[in-house]
Design an enzyme around this catalytic site. Structure first.
Site, PDB file in Angstrom:
ATOM      1  N   ASP A 104       0.848  -1.194   0.000  1.00  0.00           N
ATOM      2  CA  ASP A 104       0.000   0.000   0.000  1.00  0.00           C
ATOM      3  C   ASP A 104       0.885   1.247   0.000  1.00  0.00           C
ATOM      4  O   ASP A 104       1.527   1.555   1.005  1.00  0.00           O
ATOM      5  CB  ASP A 104      -0.901  -0.020   1.243  1.00  0.00           C
ATOM      6  CG  ASP A 104      -1.998   1.032   1.205  1.00  0.00           C
ATOM      7  OD1 ASP A 104      -2.166   1.679   0.164  1.00  0.00           O
ATOM      8  OD2 ASP A 104      -2.686   1.199   2.223  1.00  0.00           O
ATOM      9  N   ASP A 105       0.932   1.934  -1.137  1.00  0.00           N
ATOM     10  CA  ASP A 105       1.679   3.191  -1.286  1.00  0.00           C
ATOM     11  C   ASP A 105       3.184   2.998  -1.401  1.00  0.00           C
ATOM     12  O   ASP A 105       3.958   3.925  -1.136  1.00  0.00           O
ATOM     13  CB  ASP A 105       1.400   4.161  -0.133  1.00  0.00           C
ATOM     14  CG  ASP A 105       0.034   4.823  -0.237  1.00  0.00           C
ATOM     15  OD1 ASP A 105      -0.718   4.498  -1.170  1.00  0.00           O
ATOM     16  OD2 ASP A 105      -0.280   5.671   0.620  1.00  0.00           O
TER      17      ASP A 105
ATOM     18  N   LYS B 180       2.281   9.162  -5.867  1.00  0.00           N
ATOM     19  CA  LYS B 180       0.889   8.782  -5.651  1.00  0.00           C
ATOM     20  C   LYS B 180      -0.045   9.934  -6.021  1.00  0.00           C
ATOM     21  O   LYS B 180       0.204  11.089  -5.693  1.00  0.00           O
ATOM     22  CB  LYS B 180       0.680   8.409  -4.185  1.00  0.00           C
ATOM     23  CG  LYS B 180      -0.774   8.069  -3.835  1.00  0.00           C
ATOM     24  CD  LYS B 180      -0.928   7.743  -2.368  1.00  0.00           C
ATOM     25  CE  LYS B 180      -2.395   7.434  -2.029  1.00  0.00           C
ATOM     26  NZ  LYS B 180      -2.580   7.046  -0.617  1.00  0.00           N
TER      27      LYS B 180
ATOM     28  N   HIS C 202       1.599   3.045   3.628  1.00  0.00           N
ATOM     29  CA  HIS C 202       0.596   4.118   3.754  1.00  0.00           C
ATOM     30  C   HIS C 202       0.730   4.751   5.141  1.00  0.00           C
ATOM     31  O   HIS C 202       0.975   4.074   6.122  1.00  0.00           O
ATOM     32  CB  HIS C 202      -0.802   3.515   3.574  1.00  0.00           C
ATOM     33  CG  HIS C 202      -1.888   4.522   3.324  1.00  0.00           C
ATOM     34  ND1 HIS C 202      -2.226   5.500   4.230  1.00  0.00           N
ATOM     35  CD2 HIS C 202      -2.729   4.686   2.272  1.00  0.00           C
ATOM     36  CE1 HIS C 202      -3.231   6.228   3.741  1.00  0.00           C
ATOM     37  NE2 HIS C 202      -3.542   5.751   2.550  1.00  0.00           N
TER      38      HIS C 202
ATOM     39  N   LYS D 140      -5.928  -4.941   4.139  1.00  0.00           N
ATOM     40  CA  LYS D 140      -6.731  -3.811   3.670  1.00  0.00           C
ATOM     41  C   LYS D 140      -7.517  -4.204   2.424  1.00  0.00           C
ATOM     42  O   LYS D 140      -6.941  -4.512   1.392  1.00  0.00           O
ATOM     43  CB  LYS D 140      -5.807  -2.626   3.371  1.00  0.00           C
ATOM     44  CG  LYS D 140      -6.486  -1.461   2.663  1.00  0.00           C
ATOM     45  CD  LYS D 140      -5.501  -0.327   2.443  1.00  0.00           C
ATOM     46  CE  LYS D 140      -6.051   0.737   1.521  1.00  0.00           C
ATOM     47  NZ  LYS D 140      -5.162   1.895   1.366  1.00  0.00           N
TER      48      LYS D 140
ATOM     49  N   ASP E 144       0.047  -0.787  -5.071  1.00  0.00           N
ATOM     50  CA  ASP E 144      -1.206  -0.254  -5.614  1.00  0.00           C
ATOM     51  C   ASP E 144      -1.081   1.110  -6.274  1.00  0.00           C
ATOM     52  O   ASP E 144      -2.010   1.565  -6.931  1.00  0.00           O
ATOM     53  CB  ASP E 144      -2.296  -0.229  -4.539  1.00  0.00           C
ATOM     54  CG  ASP E 144      -1.954   0.639  -3.341  1.00  0.00           C
ATOM     55  OD1 ASP E 144      -0.844   1.206  -3.290  1.00  0.00           O
ATOM     56  OD2 ASP E 144      -2.807   0.755  -2.434  1.00  0.00           O
ATOM     57  N   ASN E 145       0.036   1.804  -6.085  1.00  0.00           N
ATOM     58  CA  ASN E 145       0.251   3.106  -6.735  1.00  0.00           C
ATOM     59  C   ASN E 145       1.684   3.531  -6.473  1.00  0.00           C
ATOM     60  O   ASN E 145       2.473   2.789  -5.871  1.00  0.00           O
ATOM     61  CB  ASN E 145      -0.732   4.178  -6.241  1.00  0.00           C
ATOM     62  CG  ASN E 145      -0.953   4.212  -4.753  1.00  0.00           C
ATOM     63  OD1 ASN E 145      -2.036   3.891  -4.268  1.00  0.00           O
ATOM     64  ND2 ASN E 145       0.075   4.595  -4.002  1.00  0.00           N
TER      65      ASN E 145
ATOM     66  N   HIS F  72     -10.706  -2.332   0.891  1.00  0.00           N
ATOM     67  CA  HIS F  72     -10.862  -1.046   0.215  1.00  0.00           C
ATOM     68  C   HIS F  72     -11.692  -1.096  -1.064  1.00  0.00           C
ATOM     69  O   HIS F  72     -11.500  -0.296  -1.973  1.00  0.00           O
ATOM     70  CB  HIS F  72      -9.478  -0.441  -0.083  1.00  0.00           C
ATOM     71  CG  HIS F  72      -9.509   1.056  -0.152  1.00  0.00           C
ATOM     72  ND1 HIS F  72      -8.420   1.817  -0.530  1.00  0.00           N
ATOM     73  CD2 HIS F  72     -10.497   1.958   0.096  1.00  0.00           C
ATOM     74  CE1 HIS F  72      -8.718   3.105  -0.510  1.00  0.00           C
ATOM     75  NE2 HIS F  72      -9.987   3.211  -0.128  1.00  0.00           N
TER      76      HIS F  72
ATOM     77  N   CYS G 166      -5.291   3.916  -4.355  1.00  0.00           N
ATOM     78  CA  CYS G 166      -5.463   2.555  -3.836  1.00  0.00           C
ATOM     79  C   CYS G 166      -6.642   1.763  -4.384  1.00  0.00           C
ATOM     80  O   CYS G 166      -6.477   0.720  -5.022  1.00  0.00           O
ATOM     81  CB  CYS G 166      -5.591   2.615  -2.316  1.00  0.00           C
ATOM     82  SG  CYS G 166      -4.595   3.833  -1.486  1.00  0.00           S
TER      83      CYS G 166
END
Length: 594
Positions: free
Chosen positions: A28-29, A282, A196, A118, A266-267, A120, A67
């Site tokens: 995540d991130d 991001k 994140h 997570k 995810d990004n 989402h 995300c």
């Protein structure tokens, strides 16, 4: 003779070979440059790197700028606007119920399926992961989560208080799932919460980076915050340790060779840090905002140390994984992704040229094998100019025009007549417009429906505790004209137990509140007072502006109410306020009773 008989029967044995397990790690991130395999010498990620070294690396792999859209594209093989994902909070992150997921396909093929971390893509049933093909779920269904140590997390619909660091805890659950299903095919999805923000790393990981010189800097070096880089890298090293725990467990159970392992993010990075000179982070549709590592390992079938140079993306993972495992896809909506099996297997095939599109916050860009047209219509040669420093529209006007037309056609295709959705909502409604799709309530197979402040609309003087709704709560409830509203679609008429998670200053205890839906009303008292301090044990670095400081909420049993089926607003208001305020509200929970 025996050897000849064995050789003759080998194809038969192969036909009945055990289907592969699948483990998917999603960071995540984390940016492309956050790994030692990408050339970052400031960090050690040996376990994540081992997936690449023992398998295939997708060199130009593209995800979304944020995300929830990436998760939807991974799960469906389709661009996220097609599935109704328009944002990252207030219900806009939900994946339309008509979409079928990777987990749906593997579950239909007899696999055990579990997700740990997570989610989402929707919180309430049937948006919940256990309604989207996963047998088990543990983690947090929203995006940003405000507690990384001893966090409250969801276990099959109920919130429980955990002990330990959130990534370690969710990995523990993934390991338990693997232990339980080691003798049958399984899909284990581990969407990590880090790096994140909030900037929170285990102390041992942080100590390795605290004060460490930054020797490889962000493309926009003047905007890099050194401690944020250090903390992000500390969180990723913790994540690498947890990847290693899972890989070791697969080996321990003797299923390593026949398990497909995937790792991606995810990004782009959530702060300005090293990305190998790429532009953007991001939230950006430039290269640095959407390029991710992606490693796929399957020792029994895929070559080790192979690099695929053709462009690919999250939309390709569903068709690829189902093809590798010989699992029939569930659903018939057209896919945007391609099956990458021939490229992974180093097969000599003709691979047609393609375009991969990215969108966020009304911006859109397109990537070909050699070029990128950015959101402003500037064309870049990504071979000669990977940092997007010098547009070449004047040198290649025909290509610029072709890609401009392609973006326009793609917008029309995925969004229809509607304009691109706004990512930050309606400022007149407090900064985050609530998704107009109602929240479904009342399913016998999953009777608990949590209604967090994130998914409600504050009215009057009520505000969110921060600008980021995902892990927020309602505050500033001081007037009888104030309201909190959730738009519901009650699936099953019946009796529901109602609870609220709240805090209340001790002198303010005793307000009379009313919860109403259509013609049904339930009254109750806010008592006892409950006013815990904000946590001080959560953050390695000061919490970013816009993220809520969390605290311990208490559950108030409001009573039971009989709800009719149908749509309408669920409204929470005060009838009497003896003190200066009513309470802070984290969530309302409705439980359908037998």
């Amino acid at each position: 003779m025996i050897r000849l008989l064995f050789l003759a029967l080998c194809p038969l044995f192969s036909a009945f070979a055990a289907p592969p397990n699948v483990v998917v790690f999603l960071a995540d991130d984390a940016g492309w440059g956050d790994y030692s395999h990408s050339g970052n010498q400031q960090i050690a990620t040996p376990n994540i790197d081992s997936i690449a070294k023992g398998g295939v690396s997708l060199d130009r792999f593209y995800v979304c700028p944020v995300c929830a859209p990436t998760r939807a594209e991974f799960l469906t093989g389709r661009y996220h606007p097609r599935g109704g994902v328009r944002g990252v909070s207030t219900g806009q992150e939900r994946l339309d119920l008509g979409e079928k997921t990777l987990a749906d396909a593997f579950k239909a093929a007899g696999y055990a399926t579990g997700a740990f971390g997570k989610w989402h893509n929707g919180s309430q049933w049937p948006y919940h992961p256990m309604a989207r093909g996963f047998d088990e779920y543990f983690g947090h269904t929203s995006g940003h989560w405000g507690e990384y140590f001893d966090a409250p997390l969801e276990e099959d619909g109920l919130m429980i208080r955990t002990q330990g660091y959130i990534v370690d805890v969710c990995t523990d659950r993934a390991l338990g799932f693997i232990d339980k299903h080691k003798d049958k095919p399984f899909v284990c999805y581990v969407p990590f919460t880090t790096p994140h923000s909030p900037w929170a790393a285990p102390e041992a990981d942080w100590q390795r980076f605290k004060g460490k010189p930054i020797t490889q800097t962000a493309t926009q070096a003047a905007q890099e915050v050194a401690d944020e880089t250090r903390c992000a890298l500390a969180m990723i090293e913790n994540q690498d340790m947890n990847v290693g725990r899972v890989l070791s467990r697969l080996k321990q159970h003797g299923v390593e060779d026949n398990t497909i392992v995937v790792y991606f993010s995810d990004n782009g990075p959530n702060s300005n840090r090293w990305t190998g000179g790429m532009k953007g982070k991001k939230g950006s549709t430039d290269e640095g905002g959407v390029r991710s590592v992606c490693y796929i390992r399957w020792p029994a079938k895929l070559p080790a140390g192979h690099t695929v140079t053709q462009i690919s993306g999250a939309i390709d993972l569903l068709p690829t994984l189902t093809a590798l495992a010989s699992v029939k896809r569930v659903g018939d909506k057209p896919l945007d992704g391609r099956d990458l099996t021939p490229l992974l297997m180093k097969q000599a095939v003709e691979w047609p040229e393609r375009m991969i599109f990215s969108t966020w916050a009304m911006n859109a860009s397109v990537r070909t094998q050699t070029h990128r047209l950015d959101h402003a219509g500037q064309l870049y040669d990504m071979i000669a100019d990977p940092g997007q420093t010098s547009p070449i529209n004047d040198k290649e006007p025909a290509l610029a025009s072709k890609l401009t037309d392609a973006v326009k056609a793609w917008r029309q295709d995925v969004f229809g007549a509607a304009t691109l959705p706004k990512a930050k909502g309606d400022k007149k409604k407090g900064g985050n417009a609530v998704d107009p799709r109602p929240i479904p309530v009342g399913y016998r197979e999953f009777p608990i429906t949590m209604l967090p402040a994130r998914d409600g609309e504050p009215r009057g003087g009520v505000q969110r505790s921060s600008g980021a709704p995902n892990c927020s709560y309602f505050v500033n409830w001081t007037s009888k004209d104030d309201r909190m509203v959730w738009l519901l679609d009650v699936h099953t008429a019946g009796k529901y137990e109602v609870t609220l998670d709240y805090t209340c200053k001790l002198p303010d205890a005793g307000s009379t509140i009313e919860l109403s839906f259509q013609d049904v009303r339930l009254n109750g008292k806010v008592e006892p007072g409950w006013d815990p301090p904000l946590y001080t044990n959560q953050d390695t670095l000061p919490r970013p502006h816009g993220e809520s400081q969390m605290k311990e909420f208490r559950t108030l049993k409001l009573g039971k109410m009989t709800l009719p089926a149908g749509q309408g607003p669920l409204t929470l208001r005060a009838l009497d306020i003896p003190g200066s305020s009513v309470m802070d509200v984290r969530r309302v929970t409705l439980t359908l009773l037998p």
